[in-house]
Scaffold this active site. Structure first.
Site, PDB file in Angstrom:
ATOM      1  CG  ASN A 151      -0.361   0.056   2.497  1.00  0.00           C
ATOM      2  OD1 ASN A 151       0.684  -0.549   2.714  1.00  0.00           O
ATOM      3  ND2 ASN A 151      -0.947   0.781   3.410  1.00  0.00           N
ATOM      4  CD  GLU A 249       5.527  -0.978  13.932  1.00  0.00           C
ATOM      5  OE1 GLU A 249       4.346  -0.627  14.112  1.00  0.00           O
ATOM      6  OE2 GLU A 249       6.354  -1.055  14.867  1.00  0.00           O
ATOM      7  CB  CYS A 283      -1.328   0.893   8.323  1.00  0.00           C
ATOM      8  SG  CYS A 283      -0.053   2.149   8.269  1.00  0.00           S
ATOM      9  CD  GLU A 464       8.957   0.397  10.393  1.00  0.00           C
ATOM     10  OE1 GLU A 464       7.775   0.242  10.104  1.00  0.00           O
ATOM     11  OE2 GLU A 464       9.906   0.080   9.637  1.00  0.00           O
TER      12      GLU A 464
HETATM   13  P1  NAD Z   1       0.306  -9.023   4.066  1.00  0.00           P
HETATM   14  O1  NAD Z   1       0.538  -9.351   5.498  1.00  0.00           O
HETATM   15  O2  NAD Z   1      -0.614  -9.873   3.296  1.00  0.00           O
HETATM   16  O3  NAD Z   1       1.694  -9.051   3.270  1.00  0.00           O
HETATM   17  C1  NAD Z   1       2.794  -8.285   3.704  1.00  0.00           C
HETATM   18  C2  NAD Z   1       4.071  -8.919   3.167  1.00  0.00           C
HETATM   19  O4  NAD Z   1       4.271 -10.185   3.815  1.00  0.00           O
HETATM   20  C3  NAD Z   1       4.034  -9.222   1.672  1.00  0.00           C
HETATM   21  O5  NAD Z   1       5.305  -8.933   1.110  1.00  0.00           O
HETATM   22  C4  NAD Z   1       3.759 -10.711   1.634  1.00  0.00           C
HETATM   23  O6  NAD Z   1       4.196 -11.339   0.458  1.00  0.00           O
HETATM   24  C5  NAD Z   1       4.544 -11.186   2.841  1.00  0.00           C
HETATM   25  N1  NAD Z   1       4.133 -12.492   3.385  1.00  0.00           N
HETATM   26  C6  NAD Z   1       2.906 -13.065   3.331  1.00  0.00           C
HETATM   27  N2  NAD Z   1       2.943 -14.260   3.975  1.00  0.00           N
HETATM   28  C7  NAD Z   1       4.218 -14.437   4.427  1.00  0.00           C
HETATM   29  C8  NAD Z   1       4.862 -15.457   5.163  1.00  0.00           C
HETATM   30  N3  NAD Z   1       4.210 -16.545   5.566  1.00  0.00           N
HETATM   31  N4  NAD Z   1       6.164 -15.300   5.457  1.00  0.00           N
HETATM   32  C9  NAD Z   1       6.840 -14.195   5.086  1.00  0.00           C
HETATM   33  N5  NAD Z   1       6.281 -13.196   4.377  1.00  0.00           N
HETATM   34  C10 NAD Z   1       4.975 -13.307   4.067  1.00  0.00           C
HETATM   35  O7  NAD Z   1      -0.124  -7.473   4.016  1.00  0.00           O
HETATM   36  P2  NAD Z   1      -0.532  -6.600   2.759  1.00  0.00           P
HETATM   37  O8  NAD Z   1      -1.872  -7.034   2.269  1.00  0.00           O
HETATM   38  O9  NAD Z   1       0.592  -6.526   1.797  1.00  0.00           O
HETATM   39  O10 NAD Z   1      -0.646  -5.139   3.430  1.00  0.00           O
HETATM   40  C11 NAD Z   1      -1.774  -4.680   4.081  1.00  0.00           C
HETATM   41  C12 NAD Z   1      -1.595  -4.751   5.587  1.00  0.00           C
HETATM   42  O11 NAD Z   1      -0.428  -4.021   5.978  1.00  0.00           O
HETATM   43  C13 NAD Z   1      -2.730  -4.090   6.347  1.00  0.00           C
HETATM   44  O12 NAD Z   1      -3.080  -4.887   7.442  1.00  0.00           O
HETATM   45  C14 NAD Z   1      -2.130  -2.767   6.808  1.00  0.00           C
HETATM   46  O13 NAD Z   1      -2.737  -2.212   7.949  1.00  0.00           O
HETATM   47  C15 NAD Z   1      -0.721  -3.165   7.062  1.00  0.00           C
HETATM   48  N6  NAD Z   1       0.162  -1.989   7.059  1.00  0.00           N
HETATM   49  C16 NAD Z   1       0.717  -1.587   8.236  1.00  0.00           C
HETATM   50  C17 NAD Z   1       1.536  -0.461   8.259  1.00  0.00           C
HETATM   51  C18 NAD Z   1       2.192   0.005   9.519  1.00  0.00           C
HETATM   52  O14 NAD Z   1       3.179   0.738   9.432  1.00  0.00           O
HETATM   53  N7  NAD Z   1       1.711  -0.386  10.683  1.00  0.00           N
HETATM   54  C19 NAD Z   1       1.789   0.237   7.071  1.00  0.00           C
HETATM   55  C20 NAD Z   1       1.202  -0.214   5.896  1.00  0.00           C
HETATM   56  C21 NAD Z   1       0.394  -1.340   5.900  1.00  0.00           C
END
Ligand code: NAD
Length: 485
Positions: A151, A249, A283, A464
């Site tokens: 995102n 995060e 997020c 961060e």
């Molecule tokens: P996601 O958890 O589906 O994926 C995040 C990353 O993890 C991707 O690169 C994905 O390929 C990888 N991944 C998935 N399964 C894995 C595994 N088993 N082992 C290692 N890596 C794995 O999240 P998303 O859909 O890409 O992003 C949306 C989420 O991110 C929302 O929940 C949002 O709130 C959160 N987010 C948080 C912040 C923050 O700073 N707190 C910022 C942006 C987004």
């Protein structure tokens, strides 16, 4: 269409299997934007080995020399701002104005950590005895794994890569498959700026294989992850098993509280920007609006009118306020949350449907949506939607508003709209959130300030962004020297 490869040991390489995946434009499915290697665990393992090999030489450079490279990256990104912003919009969907802001932010992040490079020392500590020197020195960790979401596809890689590299670590990054192109663009800028081979390696592919290797490979000393709570929890457990350093995060369910004394036009403005900006895919997006009953009706009328007036469409088209959801899956999830909330008794105030008229039929568009009569037991009141859907909950007063805001198991960002200074300050004390806003949108962060969630939004061990970001990527060594003899 742009074709990208993995970056391993300074070489652009396909996946060992030769498999690839393609990304389409979420505003127009007919356009294939980019192609990437569909890597597996063996590709990631190779990248980790390359990072291990590069570590002795890279960590032996000074932080000032590393900072000089980051400074050049900042200039390169800024010079390519409009090209990169357009790529970001075509890959992820946010509006061009939003993408341009994100690319500029990323250039600023590299500039910030370039400056920080001059400050990365330890501390001299008074010793108990004369003619003794006691000091700390800051050391890199080794190979650091970075796993990022789709995102903020350039800002999040930037805010992890810059502190990881300036402290002397070698990195393997796995960006999310929905939007990896901008990570490669940062890498190109780093190479142009003089980063030695192996200091940064990029792997694209499924999280469950290519990503999981970063979590389980014992050569990875630390892992910084941003993404969903479910994935973050899995990786955290894997890292804990081998006592590797972890920074997770994750998502939020961010409230904006609107008190009875609030300027309602301001409140509506803030909520619309924080709820529907970036298509709600932030997020820190506002997803719960907690409103004092005394102003509920006029607030809902103003909110509904403003939401319905937003122009939804292809983010490359001038004048568009809100782009598409990133994928069919995300759009379907958003619509299901709306349908389920209505089934549970919520009232649809405005929006609620997919947009399929004309050119919109080719993308993942939906109306900005407002639901009222939401109660705390409903799923929409506690689960992250990650789309343009606002759940409005009514309360009798300030204390109930705070209780309700704190009733979920996450705590990333929170905002309040009020003219009452005392209530604003009491809210700042009591709210369970890592980012606390007063008369401001819940989204939007200063890159020079610490960022992170509390409760289920974060492992909350390291922040961060800001100067403190270097804490996660470095360790202190304590040195005792006796020159009395
Ligand atoms: P996601 O958890 O589906 O994926 C995040 C990353 O993890 C991707 O690169 C994905 O390929 C990888 N991944 C998935 N399964 C894995 C595994 N088993 N082992 C290692 N890596 C794995 O999240 P998303 O859909 O890409 O992003 C949306 C989420 O991110 C929302 O929940 C949002 O709130 C959160 N987010 C948080 C912040 C923050 O700073 N707190 C910022 C942006 C987004």
């Amino acid at each position: 269409m742009q074709k990208y490869l993995n970056l391993i040991d300074g070489e652009w390489l396909p996946a060992k299997s030769g498999a690839v995946f393609q990304n389409i434009n979420p505003a127009d499915r007919r356009e294939v934007v980019s192609e990437f290697p569909q890597s597996g665990a063996e590709d990631t393992a190779r990248a980790i080995e390359a990072a291990q090999r590069a570590f002795p030489a890279w960590s032996a450079t000074t932080s000032v020399a590393r900072g000089r490279i980051l400074g050049k990256v900042s200039q390169i990104l800024e010079a390519k701002k409009s090209e990169l912003a357009e790529l970001l919009t075509r890959e992820e969907g946010k509006t061009l104005a939003e993408s341009t802001g994100e690319v500029q932010r990323s250039a600023d992040i590299f500039r910030f950590f370039s400056g920080i490079s001059y400050t990365l020392g330890g501390q001299t500590i008074p010793h108990d005895l004369p003619n003794n020197l006691l000091y700390t020195s800051r050391q890199p960790l080794g190979v650091v794994g970075l796993i990022t979401p789709w995102n903020f596809p350039i800002a999040i890689p930037a805010w992890k890569l810059a502190p990881a590299l300036v402290t002397g670590n070698c990195v393997v990054i796995k960006p999310a498959s929905a939007a990896p192109a901008l990570t490669h663009e940062i890498a190109k800028a780093l190479i142009e700026a003089g980063l030695p081979k192996g200091a940064l390696n990029i792997i694209t592919g499924p999280g469950s294989t290519a990503g999981a290797e970063l979590a389980t490979n014992p050569a990875v000393a630390a892992l910084s992850f941003t993404g969903s709570q479910k994935v973050g929890a899995t990786i955290y457990t894997q890292l804990a098993g081998r006592m590797a350093r972890a920074q997770m995060e994750m998502g939020g369910k961010n409230p904006t509280i609107v008190l009875g004394d609030a300027d309602l036009d301001l409140a509506v403005n803030l909520v619309v920007r924080a709820g529907f900006g970036l298509t709600g895919q932030a997020c820190t997006a506002t997803s719960r609006v907690i409103v004092e009953k005394s102003v509920l009706q006029p607030f809902l009328e103003k909110l509904s009118a403003k939401a319905a007036a937003l122009k939804v469409g292809n983010g490359l088209t001038p004048g568009i306020d809100m782009g598409p959801a990133v994928s069919q899956e995300q759009l379907d999830g958003n619509l299901k949350y709306v349908a389920d909330a209505i089934k549970e008794g919520a009232t649809l105030v405005t929006g609620g449907s997919a947009l399929t008229e004309g050119d919109l039929a080719h993308g993942y568009f939906m109306q900005p949506t407002v639901l009222s009569n939401v109660t705390p037991e409903m799923r929409i009141a506690s689960e992250e939607v990650f789309g343009p859907v606002l759940a409005v909950l009514a309360v009798d007063g300030f204390d109930e508003a705070i209780r309700l805001a704190n009733s979920v198991d996450v705590g990333l960002s929170a905002s309040i709209v009020t003219k009452d200074l005392k209530k604003a300050m009491l809210y700042a004390d009591r709210i369970e959130a890592g980012v606390v806003k007063i008369n401001q949108i819940s989204t939007g962060l200063a890159l020079q300030a610490p960022f992170g969630g509390v409760k289920g939004s974060s492992t909350d061990s390291y922040k961060e962004q800001g100067p403190g970001a270097i804490e996660f990527y470095s360790r202190l060594k304590t040195v005792y020297l006796d020159y009395s003899n």
